[in-house]
Design an enzyme around this catalytic site. Structure first.
Site, short mmCIF file in Angstrom:
data_model
loop_
_atom_site.label_atom_id
_atom_site.label_comp_id
_atom_site.label_asym_id
_atom_site.label_seq_id
_atom_site.Cartn_x
_atom_site.Cartn_y
_atom_site.Cartn_z
N SER A 148 39.79 -5.10 45.66
CA SER A 148 41.24 -5.16 45.47
C SER A 148 41.76 -3.88 44.86
CB SER A 148 41.62 -6.36 44.59
OG SER A 148 40.96 -6.28 43.34
N THR A 182 86.76 -19.33 56.64
CA THR A 182 85.80 -20.44 56.58
C THR A 182 85.40 -20.64 58.04
OG1 THR A 182 87.51 -22.13 56.81
CG2 THR A 182 86.88 -21.55 54.56
N HIS A 183 84.15 -20.96 58.27
CA HIS A 183 83.62 -21.08 59.64
C HIS A 183 83.82 -19.78 60.42
CE1 HIS A 183 83.74 -25.44 58.80
NE2 HIS A 183 84.92 -25.16 58.29
N SER A 207 72.19 6.44 67.63
CA SER A 207 71.37 5.90 68.71
C SER A 207 70.79 7.06 69.50
CB SER A 207 72.25 5.03 69.61
OG SER A 207 71.69 4.94 70.91
N LYS A 262 77.32 6.14 69.17
CA LYS A 262 76.99 5.10 68.20
C LYS A 262 76.83 5.59 66.77
CE LYS A 262 76.20 1.25 68.81
NZ LYS A 262 75.16 0.44 69.41
N GLU A 314 71.39 -3.75 57.88
CA GLU A 314 70.57 -4.55 58.80
C GLU A 314 69.13 -4.65 58.30
OE1 GLU A 314 72.65 -3.88 63.16
OE2 GLU A 314 71.29 -2.38 62.41
N TYR A 342 40.10 -20.66 37.44
CA TYR A 342 40.32 -19.48 38.28
C TYR A 342 39.57 -19.60 39.60
CZ TYR A 342 40.18 -14.75 40.11
OH TYR A 342 40.30 -13.67 40.93
N GLN A 347 43.32 -13.49 43.72
CA GLN A 347 43.38 -12.04 43.89
C GLN A 347 44.46 -11.64 44.89
OE1 GLN A 347 39.81 -9.54 43.71
NE2 GLN A 347 40.15 -9.11 45.88
N1 ARG Z 1 40.31 -8.82 41.04
C1 ARG Z 1 40.34 -10.15 40.52
C2 ARG Z 1 41.72 -10.78 40.74
O1 ARG Z 1 42.60 -10.07 41.02
C3 ARG Z 1 40.01 -10.15 39.08
C4 ARG Z 1 39.39 -11.40 38.58
C5 ARG Z 1 38.04 -11.58 39.20
N2 ARG Z 1 37.33 -12.63 38.60
C6 ARG Z 1 36.20 -13.09 39.12
N3 ARG Z 1 35.64 -14.03 38.49
N4 ARG Z 1 35.73 -12.64 40.25
O2 ARG Z 1 41.89 -11.95 40.65
#
Ligand code: ARG
Length: 489
Positions: free
Chosen positions: A46, A178-179, A300, A306, A313, A340, A345
């Site tokens: 991550s 309205t509408h 455009s 344009k 948008e 957890y 993650q």
């Molecule tokens: N990168 C993990 C997260 O964002 C951190 C926690 C990881 N914990 C674990 N027990 N693998 O959630």
């Protein structure tokens, strides 16, 4: 099997030799006999996106180490070394010199490993009495509480721009709808104040949400707390958290605060999408109520004539992304058993993009609003069509003691007649009007005019220019009362 790296951050490089290179270098590799599969490294990392949390991660670690020294788990000297090491790493990251390693999974293990590389074995003591589970929950909260304030600052700026424009347009008459059918005349200033009110509530909503974000989970450990003598209140004070979580399982697992933020973000985007829709409609040749600055429009590639309102948008389109993130987080959390789970993650991808999208969209509006050029004559002409003062005629009859329902029916007939004659109500003669009701006198014309209609609505919340001026003053006062401080505030 090759894994396509995520696109979030180009700094995450995946090399074929990663598996062997990182053999047994992971902080958790002790109980493993085989190196991690390349796929797993790519799939679980991550750091390519959570390195965004680096600064708050370091901040949290500093406080944790200081607390451990305070309770005697670490010596003062050890805590000092850790703090110095972390400071050096902070500098490297700021200068873009830090090497992020995807094999070390996430921002937390990257920084911890770098610390040990830098200061030696003392670095290995930092994680005492802590888990990445309470660490990441703390990091997200630290990060989000600041981002909420940044968004609220932007909201305030946009609101103040709206008030400036409303001030200029307090007397500009336009049709209210309205509408999407012409309903009653209003002032453009009044319309802009409606936008103000939406954003004002958005700011209050975020302020309230932040109270639940600004709670410290540190000390929850992996899930069950820790056996070390920790002082959670002490750490909370160092990190400027006004409160701490009351249950360790809940602390590491729930992301309801992020979901709540995404809800607030989704509502902001919903509001901005409504503004966008109106700007797009008003800039069309069919409405021609406004023009936008050239600098805030695009052209455009095929049609030379344009000038398109792409910025509103895009904001309108981006609302879909933020709704998606809200739904993603709700689904991410749904049915997760305590405590957890790695599912969590994935929270960061949704959360970060929701933050970025809201900030960008508000910035877009900061640029757009001052460049709204009002085509007052077209607005007025449109208000003059569509019998916008019909309600005023009914109200006039009510003032002459005609019951409202009867008055409504009479005016319906007048409008029908006027359509047949192809005339606006104000161009009917007194004789023509009197065919429908004997109560109608010469004084009727004052209330059939656009000015007569709007200036009659002087109550709080009404569209009369005088009232709009008052509302702007009152809005300025409310805006001045919004306080946006970082940390515990
Ligand atoms: N990168 C993990 C997260 O964002 C951190 C926690 C990881 N914990 C674990 N027990 N693998 O959630």
């Amino acid at each position: 099997m090759r894994v396509i790296p995520r696109q979030h951050n180009a700094s995450a490089q995946y090399t074929a030799d990663m598996t062997t290179k990182n053999k047994n270098t992971k902080p958790w590799s002790g109980r493993f006999t085989m190196p991690t599969a390349e796929f797993v490294e790519c799939f679980t990392e991550s750091v390519s996106y959570d390195q965004r949390l680096a600064m708050v991660d370091i901040k949290g670690s500093m406080a944790h180490a200081e607390m451990l020294a305070h309770t005697g788990v670490l010596s003062k000297q050890e805590a000092k070394q850790i703090a110095q090491g972390l400071k050096a790493i902070e500098k490297q990251i700021e200068q873009g010199k830090f090497k992020w390693d995807p094999a070390l999974e996430d921002v937390h293990m990257n920084i911890e490993s770098a610390l040990t590389a830098q200061i030696g074995d003392v670095g290995k003591k930092l994680h005492t009495g802590r888990s990445r589970n309470d660490q990441v929950a703390t990091d997200i909260r630290l990060y989000l509480r600041d981002e909420i304030q940044a968004i609220r600052r932007l909201l305030t700026e946009v609101m103040s721009t709206l008030l400036d424009t409303a001030e200029k347009e307090a007397e500009t008459i336009m049709p209210g709808f309205t509408h999407l059918q012409t309903a009653q005349p209003i002032t453009f200033g009044h319309h802009l104040l409606a936008w103000f009110e939406m954003l004002y509530r958005d700011s209050l909503r975020l302020e309230d949400c932040r109270k639940r974000v600004n709670v410290m989970p540190l000390g929850a450990g992996a899930l069950a707390g820790t056996s070390y003598p920790i002082d959670r209140a002490y750490t909370a004070k160092l990190l400027d958290f006004p409160t701490i979580t009351e249950n360790s399982l809940d602390a590491v697992s729930d992301r309801d605060f992020a979901i709540e933020f995404c809800h607030c973000a989704a509502v902001i985007m919903m509001h901005l999408s409504r503004f966008s829709e109106e700007l797009v409609l008003w800039m069309s040749q069919q409405f021609a109520f406004i023009d936008l600055d050239d600098a805030w429009c695009t052209g455009s590639s095929i049609m030379p004539q344009k000038k398109n309102p792409d910025i509103p948008e895009l904001v309108r389109g981006k609302s879909g992304r933020v709704y998606g993130h809200l739904m993603a987080l709700l689904t991410l959390m749904k049915s997760q058993p305590l405590a957890y789970n790695r599912d969590n993650q994935e929270d960061k991808l949704a959360l970060f993009d929701a933050i970025d999208t809201v900030k960008q969209s508000l910035q877009a509006y900061l640029g757009i609003i001052p460049g709204i050029k009002v085509r007052a004559e077209n607005m007025r002409a449109a208000a003059n069509q569509g019998y916008a003062t019909a309600t005023d005629l009914a109200d006039y009859l009510v003032r002459k003691q005609v019951p409202f329902r009867d008055a409504h029916a009479v005016v319906g007939q007048v409008v029908h007649y006027a359509i047949e004659q192809n005339k606006p109500l104000s161009k009917l003669s007194i004789k023509e009007l009197q065919q429908f009701s004997k109560q109608i006198n010469q004084d009727v014309f004052a209330c059939l005019s656009l000015e007569g209609s709007i200036s009659a609505r002087t109550h709080v919340g009404g569209t009369a220019p005088k009232q709009v001026q008052k509302a702007i003053k009152q809005a300025h006062k409310r805006l001045a009362k919004i306080t946006i401080k970082d940390g515990a505030a």
